[in-house]
Scaffold this active site. Structure first.
Site, PDB file in Angstrom:
ATOM      1  N   LYS A 211      33.200  34.947  44.398  1.00  0.00           N
ATOM      2  CA  LYS A 211      31.891  35.481  44.794  1.00  0.00           C
ATOM      3  C   LYS A 211      31.161  34.519  45.721  1.00  0.00           C
ATOM      4  CE  LYS A 211      29.232  37.315  41.595  1.00  0.00           C
ATOM      5  NZ  LYS A 211      28.262  37.410  40.481  1.00  0.00           N
ATOM      6  N   GLY A 268      30.971  37.672  36.755  1.00  0.00           N
ATOM      7  CA  GLY A 268      32.419  37.595  36.930  1.00  0.00           C
ATOM      8  C   GLY A 268      33.210  38.230  35.809  1.00  0.00           C
TER       9      GLY A 268
END
Length: 532
Positions: A211, A268
């Site tokens: 990310k 996540g």
């Protein structure tokens, strides 16, 4: 928004404190009562039957657990989360202060999604993925020699690996054509080297998932893989894909064949239904199968809004876990899938649960004075029966168990041996272990005595398909966030992983000698510790 309270601030808590002194005794029930409980204590949903008769609860305890769910507004908080309320925050201290919108990724089936903007973003990424997969299938995207790609190397760590990997392993029978996926996560160079030996780089895509675009382990492994491609005379830009945040250092079209976006509001460990998992799964399963995967998750997301705990498997699992952990003082939880395909699912749940609820600071900014998340572990049956079940049955540590099973196998390849199919033997073992843990066995020989009274539940589905896997994933995600709400902790950050990263950077600096020579480990340790 209602005031968020921990379970200990509810009136129900005071009742449960009294009830815990004499919880229901499973070992004392006779056959007739067991039969009655079996038929009464089932929570049904579209995909699952949750049998919870082997839990140490009765009608009175269940009624008070219902009161606790209502008084802590668990369903209300769940709906707030789905609508985009700021959930990732701790009052009075610096925190990420953002929504937790993993459910928006699969709200694409709703006429009126809970959070339109987030679902629109998810739908846009899905469209990009569909176009990419169509181009792959049509042969528009090929390698330097005009050949198609048949392998994908997925490079990520933590939530960018465990969830996607567990889903891939679970759905291997549903792959399209001769495609296969390999995973690299550990910064151990042997992990990368072993994978590179298995693949034909010329016909492989590499999916880099981070990310922030700065995850040290992932970027290190990416560079190792890039070097292998360059050594083979291949252009990484024709093979590498990126899944990252928009504007991150990895958002670079010059380095990647395609880039797919993940968003800050999806943590996540909750990201398997975002591009984090879907790019890899789309390559392997095809677009139609990942839509079924998302559909299963979406159905559970809405089922989890049911306020009656007896009709909501996710909420009921959460409250039974709360009863076992916070009232009966059972510190761990074993998740035991009777399906070899789910052999990595307990590992995913270890992260999803323990990174979410392994907290000692409340959302109100105060240190909590009660146990929060349990230690989660597990292995598939029947292998586990020949490993750690001795402790489950006769050990001094009582471990609540959550069994997961399926009435039918995935491949439908089976044979009758001694009058039963292998799948029948598998399910029979699951059911037998559940009963044995709950009821035990009396014996004059203390070595053969089983105390029983060991709580467990059985989650059964018809067959492990993409839709069922999506539902299973969403079920446990909902269970985890319900428990976090009840403990009034922030289930959506992971500050606990940061300190080790900071110290690792200091060790790395210490390992670099000013004269360019590599220092030995002992000297770098002493330097970092401030001893030298």
């Amino acid at each position: 928004m209602k005031k968020r309270i921990a379970y200990r601030e509810s009136d129900a808590h005071r009742k449960l404190e009294k009830l815990k002194l004499s919880p229901f005794d499973l070992s004392e029930i006779n056959h007739e009562e067991r039969h009655s409980r079996l038929h009464r204590y089932i929570a049904e949903s579209q995909h699952f039957s949750l049998y919870y008769w082997p839990q140490r609860v009765d009608e009175e305890i269940l009624d008070v657990l219902q009161e606790l769910a209502d008084q802590c507004d668990l369903i209300g908080q769940y709906k707030e989360m789905k609508a985009g309320a700021v959930m990732n925050a701790v009052e009075g201290v610096e925190s990420e202060a953002r929504p937790a919108l993993h459910t928006a990724c699969r709200d694409i089936f709703a006429k009126q999604p809970y959070c339109q903007e987030a679902t629109d973003q998810a739908a846009a990424e899905l469209d990009k993925l569909r176009t990419f997969l169509e181009e792959l299938g049509a042969g528009t995207i090929r390698n330097e020699n005009g050949e198609s790609f048949h392998s994908l190397i997925h490079v990520g760590i933590g939530g960018s690996d465990l969830g996607p990997r567990s889903v891939y392993e679970a759905l291997k029978p549903f792959g399209s054509g001769d495609r296969q996926v390999f995973f690299i996560s550990n910064v151990d160079p042997d992990d990368t080297a072993a994978i590179l030996k298995k693949v034909d780089l010329r016909r492989s895509l590499v999916n880099i998932v981070s990310k922030s675009g700065t995850t040290l382990e992932t970027l290190t492994n990416e560079e190792l893989v890039r070097q292998a491609f360059l050594t083979a005379g291949l252009d990484p830009a024709r093979h590498f894909l990126a899944v990252t945040g928009q504007g991150s250092p990895m958002d670079n079209p010059a380095k990647y064949l395609r880039t797919f976006y993940m968003f800050d509001y999806i943590g996540g460990r909750y990201s398997s239904t975002s591009m984090v998992g879907l790019v890899m799964l789309g390559f392997y399963l095809g677009y139609g199968q990942i839509i079924e995967f998302l559909r299963g998750a979406s159905i559970v997301d809405y089922e989890a809004e049911e306020s009656n705990i007896r009709n909501n498997p996710a909420l009921l699992l959460a409250l039974l876990g709360l009863w076992n952990h916070s009232y009966l003082n059972m510190a761990t939880l074993a998740v035991l899938p009777y399906s070899q395909a789910l052999h990595r699912f307990p590992a995913h749940l270890q992260q999803c649960d323990m990174e979410s609820n392994g907290k000692s600071l409340g959302r109100d900014g105060e240190w909590v004075k009660y146990p929060t998340g349990p230690v989660v572990w597990g292995e598939p049956g029947t292998n586990g029966q020949h490993a750690f079940y001795q402790l489950l049955h006769q050990g001094t540590e009582i471990v609540p168990c959550e069994f997961i099973g399926f009435r039918k196998s995935q491949y439908s390849y089976d044979a009758v041996v001694q009058e039963t199919l292998s799948q029948q033997k598998l399910v029979a073992n699951l059911l037998a272990q559940s009963v044995a843990l709950a009821c035990g066995r009396k014996s004059d020989n203390p070595n053969k005595y089983f105390p029983g009274n060991r709580p467990n539940s059985v989650l059964l589905a018809e067959r492990l398909t993409p839709e069922i896997m999506g539902a299973l994933l969403a079920l446990y995600e909902a269970k985890i966030v319900f428990q976090g709400f009840a403990w009034n902790i922030n289930s959506f950050d992971q500050e606990g992983v940061q300190l080790g990263k900071v110290l690792a950077d200091r060790f790395l600096e210490a390992m670099i000698d000013p004269e360019g020579e590599e220092e030995d480990f002992e000297k770098s340790f002493l330097k970092t510790a401030g001893i030298v």
